[in-house]
Design an enzyme around this catalytic site. Structure first.
Site, short mmCIF file in Angstrom:
data_model
loop_
_atom_site.label_atom_id
_atom_site.label_comp_id
_atom_site.label_asym_id
_atom_site.label_seq_id
_atom_site.Cartn_x
_atom_site.Cartn_y
_atom_site.Cartn_z
N ARG A 23 -18.05 15.94 3.32
CA ARG A 23 -18.44 16.49 4.62
C ARG A 23 -17.20 16.56 5.49
O ARG A 23 -16.55 15.54 5.71
CB ARG A 23 -19.50 15.61 5.28
CG ARG A 23 -20.30 16.35 6.38
CD ARG A 23 -21.19 15.41 7.16
NE ARG A 23 -20.38 14.49 7.92
CZ ARG A 23 -20.64 13.19 8.05
NH1 ARG A 23 -21.70 12.64 7.49
NH2 ARG A 23 -19.84 12.41 8.74
N GLU A 71 -11.89 14.59 10.26
CA GLU A 71 -11.57 14.01 8.94
C GLU A 71 -12.46 14.68 7.91
O GLU A 71 -13.41 15.39 8.25
CB GLU A 71 -11.84 12.50 8.93
CG GLU A 71 -13.32 12.18 9.12
CD GLU A 71 -13.72 10.80 8.60
OE1 GLU A 71 -12.95 10.17 7.84
OE2 GLU A 71 -14.83 10.35 8.94
N ASN A 109 -14.84 13.49 4.70
CA ASN A 109 -15.43 12.32 4.04
C ASN A 109 -15.69 12.67 2.59
O ASN A 109 -16.47 13.57 2.32
CB ASN A 109 -16.75 11.96 4.71
CG ASN A 109 -16.58 11.71 6.20
OD1 ASN A 109 -16.18 10.63 6.61
ND2 ASN A 109 -16.86 12.73 7.00
N SER A 124 -23.11 10.84 4.85
CA SER A 124 -24.55 10.66 5.01
C SER A 124 -25.18 11.66 5.97
O SER A 124 -24.50 12.52 6.53
CB SER A 124 -24.85 9.23 5.45
OG SER A 124 -24.17 8.95 6.63
N LYS A 149 -7.22 8.52 5.17
CA LYS A 149 -6.57 9.06 6.36
C LYS A 149 -5.10 9.37 6.09
O LYS A 149 -4.54 10.32 6.62
CB LYS A 149 -6.69 8.07 7.52
CG LYS A 149 -8.13 7.57 7.77
CD LYS A 149 -8.89 8.44 8.73
CE LYS A 149 -10.24 7.90 9.17
NZ LYS A 149 -11.32 7.80 8.21
N LYS A 198 -5.37 5.39 13.71
CA LYS A 198 -6.41 5.23 12.67
C LYS A 198 -5.92 4.41 11.48
O LYS A 198 -4.94 4.77 10.85
CB LYS A 198 -6.83 6.61 12.14
CG LYS A 198 -7.44 7.52 13.18
CD LYS A 198 -8.07 8.74 12.51
CE LYS A 198 -8.82 9.59 13.50
NZ LYS A 198 -9.60 10.64 12.83
N GLU A 255 -13.28 3.65 6.75
CA GLU A 255 -14.35 4.62 6.94
C GLU A 255 -15.54 3.94 7.61
O GLU A 255 -15.65 2.73 7.60
CB GLU A 255 -14.82 5.15 5.57
CG GLU A 255 -13.73 5.77 4.72
CD GLU A 255 -13.19 7.05 5.32
OE1 GLU A 255 -13.94 7.76 5.99
OE2 GLU A 255 -11.99 7.31 5.15
N GLY A 256 -16.43 4.75 8.16
CA GLY A 256 -17.70 4.21 8.62
C GLY A 256 -17.80 4.05 10.13
O GLY A 256 -18.83 3.60 10.63
N ARG A 309 -23.68 15.84 15.16
CA ARG A 309 -23.91 14.51 15.75
C ARG A 309 -23.35 14.51 17.16
O ARG A 309 -22.29 15.07 17.41
CB ARG A 309 -23.20 13.43 14.93
CG ARG A 309 -23.80 13.24 13.55
CD ARG A 309 -22.95 12.31 12.72
NE ARG A 309 -21.60 12.84 12.56
CZ ARG A 309 -20.56 12.13 12.13
NH1 ARG A 309 -20.71 10.86 11.84
NH2 ARG A 309 -19.37 12.70 12.01
P1 ADP Z 1 -14.46 7.21 10.29
O1 ADP Z 1 -13.98 7.32 8.89
O2 ADP Z 1 -14.55 5.81 10.77
O3 ADP Z 1 -15.70 8.01 10.53
P2 ADP Z 1 -13.14 9.20 11.94
O4 ADP Z 1 -11.78 9.70 11.76
O5 ADP Z 1 -14.25 10.13 11.63
O6 ADP Z 1 -13.27 7.84 11.14
O7 ADP Z 1 -13.29 8.70 13.44
C1 ADP Z 1 -14.48 8.10 13.92
C2 ADP Z 1 -14.88 8.73 15.23
O8 ADP Z 1 -13.82 8.63 16.19
C3 ADP Z 1 -15.18 10.21 15.13
O9 ADP Z 1 -16.51 10.44 14.77
C4 ADP Z 1 -14.86 10.69 16.54
O10 ADP Z 1 -15.95 10.44 17.40
C5 ADP Z 1 -13.70 9.79 16.97
N1 ADP Z 1 -12.41 10.44 16.67
C6 ADP Z 1 -11.73 10.40 15.52
N2 ADP Z 1 -10.60 11.11 15.58
C7 ADP Z 1 -10.56 11.63 16.79
C8 ADP Z 1 -9.64 12.48 17.48
N3 ADP Z 1 -8.52 12.90 16.89
N4 ADP Z 1 -9.92 12.83 18.76
C9 ADP Z 1 -11.04 12.38 19.37
N5 ADP Z 1 -11.95 11.58 18.78
C10 ADP Z 1 -11.71 11.20 17.52
MG MG Z 2 -15.92 10.02 10.58
#
Ligand code: ADP
Ligand code: MG
Length: 474
Positions: A125, A144, A146, A151, A305, A364, A368-369, A450
């Site tokens: 996703r 990102e 996944n 899910s 990442k 970051k 994940e999660g 979401r």
């Molecule tokens: P995870 O693997 O924990 O889901 P993500 O990279 O998807 O990691 O980041 C988790 C959440 O953080 C995202 O769903 C988003 O709400 C916020 N986020 C992540 N990267 C960014 C970004 N570059 N700018 C703004 N919000 C971010």
């Molecule tokens: Mg995410």
């Protein structure tokens, strides 16, 4: 795009009436979750959190996200087959990040033994936000991708019906008719079924590898039931069960207590906390087997990442996808600024920039999660502390995406009905199947929207921050 439902969003009586209808519609449609108190029983369940109103999404960006999904499938699959790239890219990370290092060790071990698996199934996703430029125009920016346990493809197959009803209750019949159909559950099941078929044993089952705590079981059941509809047997097992019941025969076919397994679909295994020694042994057994793993360990590593950050380096996509200039252009158009914190001048410079201006970035780790990233003051403090230590290479830096907020109501069991300023994240599901070197299926399989209140920087639906939503294209 912020003002799609301006006329009703402040009408308290209309909102209250619509919310009552919405909650019952969600329960009827099966937008369900088990409760925190009884996460492993279905005696008491509740609705999964969702928005009262569908959120406005710019049509052009929605279409752009769909149009690039097959390209991302191709890219993830290419990364997973490129040992040299994975080795180079993760070299600095695995020196300091124990979890990635252990996954990488299994990856190397199964390659050295020689892969028994010949059919490969990817379900991913790709998540995006709509970055609002200074001139007010929005751009699609990937957050990102996944590659393991992505899910909500199941539950979100049922949310459009709920929102359609809500809009009708609010007197918006015409708008209701414009909400798109969406059925990722079916799309994911199609991929799993194809992999099962190519594995080629009628008696073999599909095994969902599930968590100890199974609050989100209904999301998975949506996909399971699609497989049963195709007369494919599904079993649900945990790592612990694999440790106790799993074995390989001489040709490395996987058996669970005598039952052959064709496909292992991981809905678990992406966070370090779950892995004790037995789980690691179970994981190794699965990876060594001939069964189709979704994902195999190489594809899980392709979703880190660190890999995402290296993909944004000039020339990397050309190296990974030679002969695909158009796919590369589509992929690159979705990238936000991503920066390596590896030791050296480049990393020193960006670390200093982020410490000086933390609100421009997200820090970051390789996790994940949801709930792991660092923002603002916390980002500054952590980076200040680790900037001269090798530990910083376990993180990447990313430009912070700043979407335009919109007002909505987040419906959550036992929570008051109140208006929130919200931002949304669009996910597109991708499915592909490869047999040997030939890609036999490559599709976008539906979407997930979401939405969360802007007071939370981070966190998904399972983390209790974001809620399910439906795009309303504008
Ligand atoms: P995870 O693997 O924990 O889901 P993500 O990279 O998807 O990691 O980041 C988790 C959440 O953080 C995202 O769903 C988003 O709400 C916020 N986020 C992540 N990267 C960014 C970004 N570059 N700018 C703004 N919000 C971010
Ligand atoms: Mg995410």
């Amino acid at each position: 795009m912020a003002a799609a439902w301006q006329d009703v969003v402040r009408d308290a009586a209309a909102v209250r009436e619509a919310a009552a209808v919405a909650v019952d519609a969600a329960l009827l449609a099966g937008v369900l979750m088990r409760t925190g108190e009884q996460p492993n029983a279905s005696d008491v369940v509740n609705y999964a959190p969702f928005t009262l109103l569908p959120s406005a999404v710019p049509r052009a960006l929605f279409e752009q996200a769909y149009a690039v999904q097959q390209d991302f499938n191709l890219l993830v699959d290419a990364v997973s087959q490129n040992k040299e790239f994975l080795e180079q890219t993760l070299a600095s990370t695995i020196k300091v990040d124990d979890f990635t290092a252990r996954l990488f060790r299994i990856y190397v071990q199964v390659l050295e033994e020689g892969l028994a698996q010949t059919v490969f199934l990817g379900i991913n996703r790709s998540d995006y936000m709509f970055d609002c430029g200074l001139d007010g125009t929005a751009a699609l920016r990937q957050i990102e991708i996944n590659t393991i346990a992505a899910s909500f493809g199941g539950l979100t197959s049922r949310t459009a019906d709920v929102h359609r009803l809500v809009l009708k209750v609010l007197g918006k019949t015409e708008e209701a008719s414009r909400l798109l159909p969406n059925n990722p559950a079916k799309g994911l099941a199609l991929g799993i079924a194809k992999a099962w078929e190519l594995y080629g044993s009628q008696r073999a089952v599909v095994m969902f590898l599930v968590e100890e705590v199974q609050r989100n079981i209904f999301d998975q059941r949506c996909v399971e039931n699609e497989l049963w509809n195709r007369n494919i047997r599904v079993v649900r097992k945990r790592f612990r069960d694999v440790f106790e019941q799993g074995s390989l025969d001489a040709s490395r076919r996987l058996y669970m207590d005598g039952q052959e397994v064709a496909v292992v679909y991981y809905r678990e295994g992406y966070v370090p906390q779950v892995y004790d020694q037995q789980c690691w042994e179970a994981r190794l057994l699965l990876e060594r087997s001939r069964a189709v793993k979704c994902p195999d360990i190489a594809t899980q590593l392709a979703g880190t990442k660190k890999v995402q950050q290296e993909l944004s380096r000039p020339g990397t996509l050309e190296r990974l996808l030679p002969g695909h200039p158009e796919a590369i252009a589509r992929i690159r158009a979705t990238f936000a600024g991503l920066y390596s914190l590896d030791e050296g001048e480049e990393g020193d410079r960006i670390a200093a920039t982020a410490i000086a201006d933390p609100d421009r970035f997200v820090l970051k780790p390789q996790r994940e999660g949801g709930g792991n990233n660092l923002y603002g003051e916390e980002l500054r403090e952590v980076l200040q502390k680790i900037k001269d230590s090798p530990e910083r290479t376990s993180y990447i830096l990313m430009d912070k995406i700043k979407p335009q907020p919109a007002l909505n109501y987040l419906l959550r069991a036992h929570s008051p009905l109140q208006v929130s300023e919200c931002i949304s994240e669009l996910g597109i599901f991708g499915v592909y199947v490869r047999q040997g070197r030939e890609l036999v299926l490559n599709q976008a399989a539906g979407h997930l929207l979401r939405t969360k209140a802007t007071e939370h920087a981070d966190g998904g639906v399972a983390a209790g921050v974001a809620v399910l939503d439906t795009p309303y294209l504008v």
